[in-house]
Design a protein around this motif. Structure first.
Motif, PDB file in Angstrom:
ATOM      1  N   GLU A  26       0.296  -1.268  -0.170  1.00 31.49           N
ATOM      2  CA  GLU A  26      -0.081  -0.210  -0.116  1.00 31.49           C
ATOM      3  C   GLU A  26       1.041   1.244  -0.398  1.00 31.49           C
ATOM      4  O   GLU A  26       0.681   2.306  -0.438  1.00 31.49           O
ATOM      5  CB  GLU A  26      -1.229   0.144   1.140  1.00 31.49           C
ATOM      6  CG  GLU A  26      -2.072  -0.867   0.948  1.00 31.49           C
ATOM      7  CD  GLU A  26      -2.944  -0.406   0.053  1.00 31.49           C
ATOM      8  OE1 GLU A  26      -3.873   0.549  -0.239  1.00 31.49           O
ATOM      9  OE2 GLU A  26      -2.674  -1.137  -1.158  1.00 31.49           O
ATOM     10  N   LEU A  27       2.594   0.703   0.585  1.00 29.75           N
ATOM     11  CA  LEU A  27       2.523   2.526   0.973  1.00 29.75           C
ATOM     12  C   LEU A  27       3.266   2.653  -0.724  1.00 29.75           C
ATOM     13  O   LEU A  27       3.461   3.665  -1.476  1.00 29.75           O
ATOM     14  CB  LEU A  27       4.326   2.021   1.817  1.00 29.75           C
ATOM     15  CG  LEU A  27       3.262   2.133   3.051  1.00 29.75           C
ATOM     16  CD1 LEU A  27       4.699   2.273   3.708  1.00 29.75           C
ATOM     17  CD2 LEU A  27       2.875   3.211   3.426  1.00 29.75           C
ATOM     18  N   HIS A  30       0.953   4.011  -3.048  1.00 35.52           N
ATOM     19  CA  HIS A  30       1.032   5.836  -2.256  1.00 35.52           C
ATOM     20  C   HIS A  30       1.500   6.815  -3.394  1.00 35.52           C
ATOM     21  O   HIS A  30       2.326   7.491  -2.647  1.00 35.52           O
ATOM     22  CB  HIS A  30       1.065   6.222  -0.612  1.00 35.52           C
ATOM     23  CG  HIS A  30      -0.406   5.578   0.125  1.00 35.52           C
ATOM     24  ND1 HIS A  30      -0.999   6.705  -0.509  1.00 35.52           N
ATOM     25  CD2 HIS A  30      -1.200   4.594   0.427  1.00 35.52           C
ATOM     26  CE1 HIS A  30      -2.864   6.084   0.209  1.00 35.52           C
ATOM     27  NE2 HIS A  30      -2.438   4.565   0.571  1.00 35.52           N
ATOM     28  N   CYS A  32       5.656   5.282  -2.838  1.00 32.12           N
ATOM     29  CA  CYS A  32       6.678   5.540  -1.828  1.00 32.12           C
ATOM     30  C   CYS A  32       7.709   4.644  -2.767  1.00 32.12           C
ATOM     31  O   CYS A  32       7.237   3.298  -2.982  1.00 32.12           O
ATOM     32  CB  CYS A  32       6.432   4.936  -0.830  1.00 32.12           C
ATOM     33  SG  CYS A  32       5.392   5.800   0.476  1.00 32.12           S
ATOM     34  N   GLN A  47       7.998   9.874   5.465  1.00 36.57           N
ATOM     35  CA  GLN A  47       6.430  10.271   5.200  1.00 36.57           C
ATOM     36  C   GLN A  47       5.681   9.052   6.470  1.00 36.57           C
ATOM     37  O   GLN A  47       4.600   8.533   5.933  1.00 36.57           O
ATOM     38  CB  GLN A  47       6.154   9.973   3.972  1.00 36.57           C
ATOM     39  CG  GLN A  47       6.796  10.976   2.514  1.00 36.57           C
ATOM     40  CD  GLN A  47       6.441  10.252   1.608  1.00 36.57           C
ATOM     41  OE1 GLN A  47       6.719   8.944   1.060  1.00 36.57           O
ATOM     42  NE2 GLN A  47       5.338  11.588   0.915  1.00 36.57           N
ATOM     43  N   LEU A  50       2.027   9.019   5.594  1.00 37.59           N
ATOM     44  CA  LEU A  50       1.380   7.790   4.953  1.00 37.59           C
ATOM     45  C   LEU A  50       1.154   6.430   5.745  1.00 37.59           C
ATOM     46  O   LEU A  50       0.300   5.794   5.523  1.00 37.59           O
ATOM     47  CB  LEU A  50       2.093   7.611   3.433  1.00 37.59           C
ATOM     48  CG  LEU A  50       2.214   8.364   2.653  1.00 37.59           C
ATOM     49  CD1 LEU A  50       2.665   8.097   1.096  1.00 37.59           C
ATOM     50  CD2 LEU A  50       0.799   8.734   2.566  1.00 37.59           C
ATOM     51  N   GLN A  53      -2.467   6.057   7.380  1.00 35.68           N
ATOM     52  CA  GLN A  53      -3.228   6.465   6.585  1.00 35.68           C
ATOM     53  C   GLN A  53      -3.357   5.171   6.044  1.00 35.68           C
ATOM     54  O   GLN A  53      -4.417   4.735   5.319  1.00 35.68           O
ATOM     55  CB  GLN A  53      -3.242   7.342   4.914  1.00 35.68           C
ATOM     56  CG  GLN A  53      -4.455   7.296   4.054  1.00 35.68           C
ATOM     57  CD  GLN A  53      -5.263   7.589   4.821  1.00 35.68           C
ATOM     58  OE1 GLN A  53      -5.594   9.115   5.141  1.00 35.68           O
ATOM     59  NE2 GLN A  53      -6.164   6.801   4.646  1.00 35.68           N
ATOM     60  N   VAL A  54      -2.493   4.403   5.951  1.00 37.32           N
ATOM     61  CA  VAL A  54      -2.442   2.608   5.573  1.00 37.32           C
ATOM     62  C   VAL A  54      -3.620   2.020   6.736  1.00 37.32           C
ATOM     63  O   VAL A  54      -4.099   1.234   6.499  1.00 37.32           O
ATOM     64  CB  VAL A  54      -1.175   1.809   4.420  1.00 37.32           C
ATOM     65  CG1 VAL A  54      -1.771   0.770   4.739  1.00 37.32           C
ATOM     66  CG2 VAL A  54      -1.115   2.977   3.815  1.00 37.32           C
ATOM     67  N   ASP A  57      -7.090   2.631   6.897  1.00 29.84           N
ATOM     68  CA  ASP A  57      -8.058   1.930   4.992  1.00 29.84           C
ATOM     69  C   ASP A  57      -8.120   0.550   5.506  1.00 29.84           C
ATOM     70  O   ASP A  57      -8.671  -0.316   5.581  1.00 29.84           O
ATOM     71  CB  ASP A  57      -6.379   2.220   4.057  1.00 29.84           C
ATOM     72  CG  ASP A  57      -6.397   3.573   3.586  1.00 29.84           C
ATOM     73  OD1 ASP A  57      -7.487   4.675   3.978  1.00 29.84           O
ATOM     74  OD2 ASP A  57      -5.202   3.953   3.029  1.00 29.84           O
ATOM     75  N   ASN A 300      -4.340  -6.004  -0.177  1.00 29.23           N
ATOM     76  CA  ASN A 300      -4.011  -4.633   0.450  1.00 29.23           C
ATOM     77  C   ASN A 300      -5.547  -4.921   0.799  1.00 29.23           C
ATOM     78  O   ASN A 300      -6.382  -5.735   1.136  1.00 29.23           O
ATOM     79  CB  ASN A 300      -4.603  -3.811  -1.511  1.00 29.23           C
ATOM     80  CG  ASN A 300      -5.408  -5.033  -2.627  1.00 29.23           C
ATOM     81  OD1 ASN A 300      -6.581  -4.805  -2.031  1.00 29.23           O
ATOM     82  ND2 ASN A 300      -5.269  -4.230  -4.129  1.00 29.23           N
TER      83      ASN A 300
END
Length: 324
Positions: A26-27, A30, A32, A47, A50, A53-54, A57, A300
């Protein structure tokens, strides 16, 4: 400080849990770049928002457990980037805070949601080597060297408030012994998951029966199982663990693709098999006694959402009901 027993309490009460999926995948989604010996731990430096955020999610997708971004976060690894041990361990603690912040944000947005847990990831020595040896277990350290390597990170995870430790992707019986000693030293609950040579042996060739016997005697180990393994090995491995273990079982395998540790690339599933889904296997794994299911590399939030939906239906391969 009293030991946090949330995980074992939930399992003892009959609660089954959906875990999160891949963090690194997932990173990368985004934007990365994880072509680095630190892998996802690199993002703690660059970061961190992030990572939170993951985690959020995955909670939104139905996960009840977030595994921290500390798999490859060690003082030895960060030293290569010029960080002191104090700075390195602060980043380990940050990995716990990011997961906890995501949990708190989810709970505020979803009042009355069930218990959500933060698992402090403890990756193997092979992850620090960054040469694929977490899938071979062909490294050798003394028991004291293993303990000295893992102790600072475990201390930081426990102090930062992780609910329990995820001692994961373990290829080595000797390393599992050392981690078991540290779990007792810190009086912290844990789960132990292993990579596999085949469905009856971990990566260093140790039979699963021997691994199960090692872990069964430790009350601080709440569950045992496998992670970062091909889908087709999970059912057999769970069956073999069940023959020898008195612990709840767990599995969070890869997506179904195969990983080349030399080129660090993913390809089609082995043996001519098409990639299967986590959700498509959930019923069978629940029927084999799995109590915690999630995803590892190349999975994911959509996979976890489908897994949570499938698991909540309660269908197992023997017709019984065992919803996650």
């Amino acid at each position: 400080m009293p030991r946090n027993t949330t995980l074992s309490t939930l399992l003892d009460a009959g609660k089954d849990l959906v875990l999160d999926g891949a963090l690194a995948t997932e990173l990368e989604a985004h934007g990365c770049d994880l072509e680095d010996a630190l892998w996802s731990a690199k993002v703690l430096l660059e970061q961190p928002e992030l990572i939170k955020q993951v985690h959020r999610d995955y909670f939104d997708a139905g996960a009840s457990v977030a595994i921290t971004a500390s798999y490859q976060a060690t003082p030895q690894g960060f030293a290569r980037r010029g960080l002191s041990e104090e700075e390195s361990l602060e980043l380990v603690a940050l990995s716990v805070r990011l997961a906890d912040e995501a949990r708190q944000e989810y709970v505020v947005a979803n009042p009355g949601s069930g218990p959500l847990l933060v698992a402090g990831s403890v990756g193997p020595y092979g992850a620090y080597l960054a040469d694929g040896s977490e899938y071979r277990g062909d490294y050798t350290l003394s028991p004291a060297e293993f303990r000295d390597f893992h102790r600072p990170r475990i201390a930081a995870l426990v102090e930062a408030g992780a609910d329990f430790l995820a001692c994961e992707t373990l290829p080595s019986y000797a390393e599992a012994e050392a981690l078991l000693a540290l779990v007792a030293e810190f009086d912290v609950e844990s789960w132990f998951t292993f990579t596999l040579r085949d469905s009856a042996h971990i990566s260093d060739g140790t039979p699963l029966a021997d691994v199960a016997a090692l872990l069964s005697a430790e009350p601080r180990v709440a569950a045992v199982g496998v992670n970062c393994v091909p889908l087709e090995l999970v059912t057999g491995a769970l069956g073999n663990f069940a023959k020898s273990s008195n612990k709840p079982l767990l599995a969070y395998p890869n997506s179904g693709e195969t990983y080349d540790a030399v080129t660090k690339t993913w390809g089609p599933a082995g043996n001519g098999l098409s990639a299967e889904t986590l959700a498509g296997n959930a019923g069978e794994w629940l029927g084999r006694g799995a109590r915690l299911l999630g995803g590892c590399c190349r999975t994911n939030p959509k996979d976890i959402e489908a897994l949570a939906a499938q698991s909540s239906s309660g269908a197992t391969d023997d017709g019984s009901n065992s919803p996650l």
